[in-house]
Design an enzyme around this catalytic site. Structure first.
Site, PDB file in Angstrom:
ATOM      1  N   LYS A 185       0.880  -1.172   0.000  1.00 42.31           N
ATOM      2  CA  LYS A 185       0.000   0.000   0.000  1.00 42.31           C
ATOM      3  C   LYS A 185       0.909   1.210   0.000  1.00 42.31           C
ATOM      4  O   LYS A 185       1.554   1.524   1.009  1.00 42.31           O
ATOM      5  CB  LYS A 185      -0.917   0.019   1.228  1.00 42.31           C
ATOM      6  N   ALA A 236      -9.642   5.455   3.277  1.00 44.67           N
ATOM      7  CA  ALA A 236      -9.592   6.591   4.203  1.00 44.67           C
ATOM      8  C   ALA A 236     -10.878   7.399   4.239  1.00 44.67           C
ATOM      9  O   ALA A 236     -11.463   7.693   3.205  1.00 44.67           O
ATOM     10  CB  ALA A 236      -8.447   7.524   3.858  1.00 44.67           C
TER      11      ALA A 236
END
Lengths: 260, 66, 260, 260, 260, 66, 66, 66
Positions: free
Chosen positions: A98, A185
């Site tokens: 990531k 997020a």
């Protein structure tokens, strides 16, 4: 739920969860189980040379059940991110990364230039790169062209819990993408995750939304159900919206009463 | 000789390998990875890789994160 | 999911579904099964005296599995609604009634005065009254004071699929209610149902959102999951929202690279 | 701005303002001037028999400039509201009345039944009735049918400053109304007023949005401009929305540079 | 309205308008006048060597009234944008440049990397650079650090008319910026402009929102009023929002009626 | 005799008119309106309208409100 | 000699200046600006600046845009 | 005699009961309910309840609805 292919990998759950901010490793394990996730993120940090303490994070993650997605959180430059990714590969024996290259500590928004530079380098080195990026269709397309296996636009600032602040940009990104779009997020509650999936996101990655709930394990299950609900709704083809009403019961053959 | 381990300067005996360095800090071999001067040292090479004066060594592990 | 008590009744699912607008009875049955609902609505209409056709709606509803909630859809006056409810009780041997007294055919908004008058009468006659009403906190409170077993404010016009148009009014209604608040009408997709439940609704009643989807059975399952997700998220205590970011990975102990 | 006709009256400004909650009468006067309003609301209350103080509210309102709209704020029944309206007419020599019959002190939502009953009575007595009502298309239509000169649906609870919580219901009310629709209550800032007017509201009535601003007179002027902006935008016919971009500069005849 | 300083320049109006998409130069002139703008954008394109037609765009812009802001619209690379800016400076004798380096023709989103590279170069060459950019707080901060005189985040895709799709990102950008924040692109109607200004934007730049309205000149005036209204509201300090009501008329000293 | 003025009981001399009542309370004639037993007393009638035992009198004015 | 003017190849006489080129195309001096081979030619230099074989010339004006 | 059944006028023989009326229309007993002149006729009373001149009879069933 239909499985998700990310590069060479296939995961059965479209919910990816973090390992951060839990009150205890046991709570984290309960949340991972409740979430139904098959992929979990971890960060890479220096060991404490003075600390001899025993158990580490990895002791609490059953790698037979969970594929580990290391992140480069906290990196401000492509160079830091690339070395962090290389160390993660050495440590965890995975080419998954990531990619997170942030621009400042207040917003934790990505640095688009450094992110693309790091992605380009890591793809060349054979990594399966999942970059965290702004909800910017051009940046997402450029990352796809660099060879990223997915793009991960933010729904809102990391840890903000604001949900999908701009459904239009996420929708545009999805309509133009040829790789999975993972909303990363900003998801704060279940409906946020459902909304993201209904827009067409292929998966959702979250951490604080679960870990900072009053009952994290219950919220983890809520998120699991919401991601499935949103995915199914997306595939089901929702009804068209209309301003005026449309009766669901017939308007004829009603009984009549005698006017008094 | 002096080397920088995880951002701190240490005085170390000459002729040390990275593997020996890990032992010095009682650091387990598993669950950590090492970089020297911005390049990863493969686990298989730890025992051969020398630590030399001015080296910058990073020893990392996985921690909780999102 | 925690069961819901409506007057003397308890249902295991917080999703109540309609029987209208399905392409076939078989599709309806598949949707009922996929929705996990335990209560389904039906309308009351005159029989066609010239039609000898065999099967009727009730032949497609297993009353051992589904509690029937007859409605007074299409009624414009308290008098019509009361007689319709009385006929429904005679027909279906239930004191449950979804009270619906509309004010006009374009918006299908309720007539608040007639709805309250009918509710008052039906409660006196021993009905368990679930009134469809505007998202009006005062009207909802008055219906509760008349003895209704629940209040069912609309999320949006019937069949509009606009979702919860005014989350503030629904939240106010819920915070002040001492009977279950069932969001009725206007839910168009899964996240709408999740949002309603997260606001605190005790249940959601829908028909068109499922029946008018391209794949109704898949949407029925999506709605089931969304209602559960929203309920769980409500009970879990979501994280607080914040404008700025809050890192989910530690910001210390990062590696350093040599500046070129 | 095009003038607004309310029953027999015509006002040049589509912003109607209150007289409540100001830190001083002078601040109120400054706000009235800055707002450009031609109609201001007042409440009707018992005099204090023990108080001999001199100036009263009316001494601060130039009735040559401002038409007074008395309200029945605080009334819970039609009977109270009707007598209050009758006293207002005697006191102020006007048949204008802002009819307000509330259902409870926490939400200050109207009691629809009592409001309609009072409206019916006051119209019979020759009043020009402007009822405050929920954003309920059926109730608004019924008030119009009772002979009200306008309908005044709320944007949000009185004094909440939440803005237009449900643009859909306001739009439906406007599309179906044959009398002016005046959005009353809930406007918190200038864009709220502009949004209300763009939906098609014929005017906006506000008090707290101005009086509770840090600089009330400046906000009064902001509201004046916003109401005019929203009205003009509504009349101008806004551009259609589209998801994708549409260049405003030509995409041909661009210069070329030599690729390095 | 308080004037706006952009680098060495000061403009009295916080609305900047384009010259594109008008049905005629006369309509454009009427809109410019109605908008109250003091700065207008123009594009730079190759002349048509075969066309000897007389009047050009500049003949319709009174440079005593309007400061010209040339743009680099249509450029895909920093190199193209820089040469376009240099030609604009030679042509128009201004160091002002609206820097626009796009990433693709469907979204017209900026290419962040090329935009920053071009900005860096143009600042070195003494330009007053106003870059069009995504609503990305990090990119905006980097452009500020490169020496741009303002940053111009998009509200929505160019010509989309969607309004401020993400008020959170614009607010974050404004709170962190030390140069003016000019919301550029996506404004569709007056309230959109008011919302942008209330969030704290220092100015709004628009073209299609005016030019594509049914009555462009009326919409131009609406936009002028909306920008002023939004600016004033921002400076006035709006009232706090609350869920429940807060009476604007006193709740004591009400009259009493005799219960029948 | 006793009458209820704005919600409070008062002992008053017999044969009082509403106008005289207003004077008693030094209430200005202008800027107020009066209801007796739920019916408005027109300004022109104040001097004739008697106040009788058990009457409910409301004397109101305009105040700030929204 | 051949030069590329606004993206099109033209055969032109040798020894031409940019100013003369503009005249050839009856292009007004005002309201246009010129670049040669990616560099702006100042208006004051148009009469001196030669057009040579292989040059890339851009002649631009202001047009309507947002 | 004439009665109004589900909104339509019918000529019917005298002395008919509601039960007989249902039979006439070949309407099943189950799955329907009946009202006469705005009052429900209980299933148990169908065989006794007379249909008289001017009666308004409603015969209803459950149909699909939301």
């Amino acid at each position: 739920m239909d499985p998700l292919k990310i590069g060479p990998y296939e995961i059965g759950s479209r919910l990816i969860v973090g390992t951060g901010k839990y009150s205890s490793p046991e709570v984290m394990q309960a949340c991972h189980a409740a979430s139904g996730a098959e992929m979990v993120t971890v960060a890479i940090r220096r060991i404490n040379l003075d600390d001899r303490s025993g158990k580490t994070l990895l002791d609490y993650i059953d790698r037979a059940k969970y594929r580990i997605l290391p992140n480069t959180a906290g990196c401000y430059t492509a160079k830091e991110a690339v070395l962090t990714a290389q160390l993660a590969r050495e440590l965890l024996d995975t080419d998954l990364i990531k990619l997170e290259v942030i621009g400042d500590p207040q917003t934790l928004y990505p640095d688009t230039r450094e992110t693309i530079a790091a992605a380009s380098q890591l793809v060349k080195e054979g990594f399966t790169v999942l970059p965290y990026i702004a909800d910017d269709p051009v940046a997402c397309k450029q990352l796809e062209e660099e060879g990223c296996a997915a793009v991960m636009p933010l729904a809102a600032p990391i840890g903000s819990g604001l949900g999908v602040c701009n459904p239009y940009s996420i929708r545009i990104i999805k309509e133009r993408a040829n790789v999975p779009v993972i909303v990363d997020a900003g998801v704060g509650t279940a409906s946020d995750a459902a909304v993201a999936m209904e827009i067409g996101a292929d998966a959702v990655l979250m951490n604080t939304g679960i870990a900072a709930a009053a009952d994290p394990a219950a919220m983890a299950r809520a998120m699991k159900l919401a991601v499935e609900a949103g995915r199914l709704a997306y595939l089901s083809g929702r009804m068209p919206k209309r301003l005026y009403a449309n009766a669901s019961s017939p308007m004829q053959d009603l009984i009549a009463v005698h006017e008094p | 000789m002096r080397a920088c381990i995880n951002g701190k300067q240490y005085d170390l005996p000459d002729g040390l390998t990275v593997a020996e360095l890990l032992d010095r800090f009682e650091t387990p071999r598993t669950g950590v990875a090492v970089a020297k001067n911005d390049r990863v040292v493969r686990g298989s090479a730890l025992a051969q890789e020398p630590v030399e004066d001015g080296d910058r060594i990073e020893i990392i592990k996985a921690v909780a994160g999102g």
